[in-house]
Design a protein around this motif. Structure first.
Motif, PDB file in Angstrom:
ATOM      1  N   VAL A   1       0.872  -1.182   0.103  1.00 35.31           N
ATOM      2  CA  VAL A   1       0.052  -0.048  -0.153  1.00 35.31           C
ATOM      3  C   VAL A   1       0.786   1.232   0.070  1.00 35.31           C
ATOM      4  O   VAL A   1       0.398   2.448  -0.404  1.00 35.31           O
ATOM      5  CB  VAL A   1      -0.802   0.074   1.145  1.00 35.31           C
ATOM      6  CG1 VAL A   1      -0.192   0.133   2.468  1.00 35.31           C
ATOM      7  CG2 VAL A   1      -2.087   1.090   1.146  1.00 35.31           C
TER       8      VAL A   1
ATOM      9  N   LYS B   1      -1.650  -8.097  -1.327  1.00 28.82           N
ATOM     10  CA  LYS B   1      -3.015  -8.083  -1.807  1.00 28.82           C
ATOM     11  C   LYS B   1      -3.124  -7.110  -2.755  1.00 28.82           C
ATOM     12  O   LYS B   1      -3.025  -5.745  -2.355  1.00 28.82           O
ATOM     13  CB  LYS B   1      -4.009  -7.909  -0.511  1.00 28.82           C
ATOM     14  CG  LYS B   1      -5.507  -7.838  -0.760  1.00 28.82           C
ATOM     15  CD  LYS B   1      -6.101  -7.968   0.702  1.00 28.82           C
ATOM     16  CE  LYS B   1      -7.759  -8.026   0.231  1.00 28.82           C
ATOM     17  NZ  LYS B   1      -8.551  -7.847   1.410  1.00 28.82           N
TER      18      LYS B   1
ATOM     19  N   GLN C   1      -8.326  -3.786  -1.555  1.00 29.94           N
ATOM     20  CA  GLN C   1      -7.840  -3.043  -0.535  1.00 29.94           C
ATOM     21  C   GLN C   1      -9.247  -1.988  -0.308  1.00 29.94           C
ATOM     22  O   GLN C   1      -9.488  -1.301  -1.191  1.00 29.94           O
ATOM     23  CB  GLN C   1      -6.689  -1.970  -0.443  1.00 29.94           C
ATOM     24  CG  GLN C   1      -5.543  -2.850  -0.529  1.00 29.94           C
ATOM     25  CD  GLN C   1      -5.158  -3.660   0.392  1.00 29.94           C
ATOM     26  OE1 GLN C   1      -5.810  -3.581   1.711  1.00 29.94           O
ATOM     27  NE2 GLN C   1      -4.178  -4.451   0.285  1.00 29.94           N
TER      28      GLN C   1
END
Length: 502
Positions: free
Chosen positions: A203, A441, A446
């Motif tokens: 992220v 991921k 997200q």
């Protein structure tokens, strides 16, 4: 695995012949961290074990220190085959209420020891690998009394980063995320600006876009390297060119130390006149063609977090061939002070500079970067050798003309051929004291980016989600021993074998 002693150098101190005395057994036990000796025959077959308790019981029964160990009452030793999975070893330790098991080869000869403390210690995914030079450079900072930003370590570290990255200018900062944020700031990214970013990433690649209230557009992976798909990128650029909404920048991530297809990506970026920022946080020491990973875009960012291929405990860097960009980034990284005798500030800025102490750690780490890359590539190759024969098992590819640093070795499991999901394997390995983790991921999955646009690799084909669902990162540290890695391989094969049998 992590619990089986790397015995090549130390096993001999645990070995006793039947002709040894109790005095010699006591002396041997005093030198061993694992308090057990193995009595072996002339051809090294295991006869019995000796512990402090055995010695005490012998002396209490009237024996003296000159008694031969061969004269003591015999009891069958607990042995298991070398390469046995940690879970099985721990089960035997518990069943026999002991703390050490003797490992034997196929002929029954002593091959090593497995102790409870080591077996229950976690083998981490990517721990720091420190040397001696780092402490010397940190001491230099103390000797010179330069602990805050500025100092000889910081200057030398940035110079070394220029050499490693092939860039003209470098700015050492507090994190890779800070470096990305500064890159967007010097491009004057603001609200409403589109920024393309790789979908399959951590992220931190996307967070700085949100800091500036810009709009992320997620670009899918391609199967050849798992990095940004030139096919998806080209389609989205063409669409946004028609709508007159071209992005302010493209952030390309080099995933797990493998460079993206920079020739194709740079050709598209140049066609549409969009600057490229390379998120090379994971790829320091990797190459694309005859240039370093991070030497292709307008700016590039590296990370020196504690789990990266080299570390400053926490830190990062922004590099570029443009002096003006790095100069502005440096001002923004040091609270944006205007050139004046007094403290004057005219724009929002940050406290992002790396300290001289941490830069000293980085200096020492950079000196051994080549050996760290070589070690991690060797770890990857041993995994391929040890697991590549299993149908349905694969690994992250390496593009022709590139050399990844193999920061992490990533395993793929074909669901049509392997009866174990990546998460099931992860949980089974955790029970054996082996840390693994799924692939990143994707950003499209997200909650933070649930409203972001996504451009797939093919019109009806998304790659990043598929990679996430069937991939697992394996322990890949550059200090990992061969016996530790053999244990991981054995544990994986054991899990898969049990699933097939079931």
């Amino acid at each position: 695995m992590s619990g089986q002693l790397d015995f090549c150098m130390s096993l001999e101190r645990h070995i006793l012949l039947p002709s040894a005395t109790l005095r010699q057994a006591v002396a041997a036990l005093e030198t061993c961290s694992v308090k057990l000796c193995v009595v072996v025959s002339a051809d090294r077959h295991v006869l019995r074990t000796m512990t402090d308790g055995d010695v005490r019981r012998a002396l209490l029964s009237g024996r003296d220190l000159e008694t031969l160990v061969s004269e003591l009452p015999g009891r069958p030793p607990v042995t298991m085959a070398q390469g046995t999975a940690a879970t099985q070893l721990i089960d035997q330790l518990n069943a026999n209420q002991i703390d050490v098991i003797v490992l034997t080869d196929e002929e029954g000869r002593v091959a090593g020891l497995a102790d409870r403390t080591s077996l229950t210690k976690t083998l981490f995914l990517s721990p720091p690998h420190m040397g001696e030079a780092e402490a010397n450079y940190v001491q230099l900072a103390f000797d010179e009394n330069f602990l805050a930003p500025a100092g000889s370590n910081l200057t030398a570290f940035e110079a070394a980063l220029c050499e490693v990255s092939g860039r003209a200018h470098a700015l050492a900062v507090s994190s890779g995320t800070a470096g990305l944020h500064l890159a967007l700031r010097v491009l004057d990214v603001g609200p409403g600006d589109q920024i393309y970013v790789s979908d399959l990433t951590f992220v931190a690649s996307a967070q700085p876009i949100l800091y500036e209230h810009a709009t992320p557009v997620l670009i899918d992976s391609e199967p050849e390297s798992w990095n940004m798909s030139p096919q998806a990128l080209g389609r989205r650029l063409a669409l946004d060119a028609e709508r007159d909404t071209l992005p302010k920048a493209i952030i390309v991530v080099h995933l797990y130390g493998q460079s993206a297809d920079m020739a194709a990506i740079m050709a598209l970026a140049q066609k549409y006149d969009v600057p490229v920022i390379e998120d090379a946080a994971e790829s320091l020491g990797a190459t694309y063609g005859n240039r370093a990973s991070g030497a292709h875009g307008l700016m590039s960012v590296y990370s020196f977090n504690g789990n990266k291929i080299i570390t400053t405990s926490g830190g990062g860097a922004l590099v570029s061939d443009r002096a003006d960009l790095i100069k502005r980034a440096q001002k923004l990284a040091t609270q944006g002070r205007d050139p004046a005798d007094h403290y004057q500030h005219s724009e929002i800025a940050y406290n992002y500079r790396m300290s001289n102490v941490l830069a000293g750690i980085g200096r020492g780490q950079l000196e051994v970067l080549d050996s760290r890359v070589a070690a991690r590539r060797a770890v990857h190759d041993r995994y391929v050798e040890g697991l590549g024969d299993i149908p349905g098992i694969g690994f992250q590819p390496e593009l022709p003309g590139t050399q990844g640093n193999r920061w992490l070795t990533v395993l793929t499991l074909d669901p049509d051929l392997v009866p174990v999901h990546a998460y099931q394997l992860m949980r089974s390995l955790k029970a054996s004291g082996i840390e693994t983790r799924p692939a990143w991921k994707p950003m499209q999955m997200q909650p933070l980016l649930r409203d972001a646009a996504f451009e797939p690799h093919g019109m009806d084909e998304a790659i990043s989600v598929s990679l996430f669902l069937r991939s697992l990162c394996l322990p890949s540290g550059s200090a990992m021993t061969r016996s530790e890695q053999d244990g991981v391989i054995t544990a994986i094969r054991d899990v898969l074998t049990k699933r097939v049998a079931a």
